[in-house]
Design an enzyme around this catalytic site. Sequence first.
Site, PDB file in Angstrom:
ATOM      1  N   LEU A  22      -1.663 -37.312 -79.779  1.00  0.00           N
ATOM      2  CA  LEU A  22      -1.614 -38.313 -78.810  1.00  0.00           C
ATOM      3  C   LEU A  22      -1.253 -39.766 -79.030  1.00  0.00           C
ATOM      4  O   LEU A  22      -1.705 -40.120 -80.388  1.00  0.00           O
ATOM      5  CB  LEU A  22      -3.109 -38.282 -77.999  1.00  0.00           C
ATOM      6  CG  LEU A  22      -3.637 -37.113 -77.765  1.00  0.00           C
ATOM      7  CD1 LEU A  22      -5.126 -37.289 -76.977  1.00  0.00           C
ATOM      8  CD2 LEU A  22      -2.754 -36.259 -76.473  1.00  0.00           C
ATOM      9  N   GLY A  32       0.931 -43.874 -74.999  1.00  0.00           N
ATOM     10  CA  GLY A  32       1.405 -43.213 -73.722  1.00  0.00           C
ATOM     11  C   GLY A  32       0.397 -41.940 -72.797  1.00  0.00           C
ATOM     12  O   GLY A  32       0.063 -42.225 -71.671  1.00  0.00           O
ATOM     13  N   HIS A  33      -0.196 -41.310 -73.818  1.00  0.00           N
ATOM     14  CA  HIS A  33      -1.103 -40.457 -73.091  1.00  0.00           C
ATOM     15  C   HIS A  33      -2.451 -40.962 -72.723  1.00  0.00           C
ATOM     16  O   HIS A  33      -3.049 -40.707 -71.888  1.00  0.00           O
ATOM     17  CB  HIS A  33      -1.455 -39.151 -74.429  1.00  0.00           C
ATOM     18  CG  HIS A  33      -0.491 -38.578 -75.041  1.00  0.00           C
ATOM     19  ND1 HIS A  33      -0.020 -38.789 -75.797  1.00  0.00           N
ATOM     20  CD2 HIS A  33       0.146 -37.415 -74.076  1.00  0.00           C
ATOM     21  CE1 HIS A  33       0.993 -37.581 -76.117  1.00  0.00           C
ATOM     22  NE2 HIS A  33       1.152 -36.936 -75.004  1.00  0.00           N
TER      23      HIS A  33
END
Length: 286
Positions: free
Chosen positions: A38, A41-42
């Site tokens: 991750l 953005g996640h």
Amino acid sequence: MPSAAVDIVRTVEDLRSEVGSWRAGGLTVGLIPTMGALHAGHLSLVRAALDRYDRVVATLFVNPRQFDRPEDLAKYPRTEDDDAAKLAEAKAHLLYAPNVGEIYPEGYSTNISVSGVSAGLCGGDRPGHFDGVATVCTKLFLQSGADGAFFGEKDFQQLRVVQRFVGDLNIPIVIHPCATVREKDGLALSSRNKNLTAEMRTRAPTIYNTLRGAAKKLLDGSTVDAVLAEGTEKIRSAGFEKVDYFELRDADNLQPLDCLQPNSRLFAAAWLGPVRLIDNIAVTNS
């Protein structure tokens, strides 16, 4: 003070039990499907989900069915402990991290295939990739019973594939597109960026810069063929070993365009060493 650890479940039974208890309390549920590794953005998807829903579930499953090359699957980063810590910091409520047998048990024989929007672009260069995406996302949606799911626009073709099968199959979930998150120099965030050497990283923003330049030329009246040829050559000249595509497509149906339309979008994919980078932007004056 460090954040409390995020709860982790690994079976469909435990996932549905947790979601069922939320449902009994009248709570809504947002879902963030991921393959881990991750990045910001996640985590922006988690924040978007928290703004809309009472509870947020992130999934972590490195889906073997969406990899067309075994070596790509083998080297995909697996960082569950770090991912769980990031999700806890972002205040996600649950991490669903099943093993392969939980998703594809012995005897599994069903495949979801989406035509049209899956053709060309990454669908052309990665045979079976979007069948794998559609199949695993269908399972995650049905396993979780979430009200909504969040997808970044960096993987724009994936987003359109998901929207297509959700509509076609009448799956009761809302798909929420979220804007691409970028580094300060424009590089779209991706789990694969971890595989870039320092020297590759300096060249990586060329894709985004070329997309922006191409969009401006199109808006200024240059022909599509000339702009696409120039953009492809610019990326190659920056040291990319191969350009899989540099194309203009309709943003809704993803059909190729030979002239600028109101809903046009530019797409690019190219290789820096072993790393395949993709990006896309809308062609707009705004």
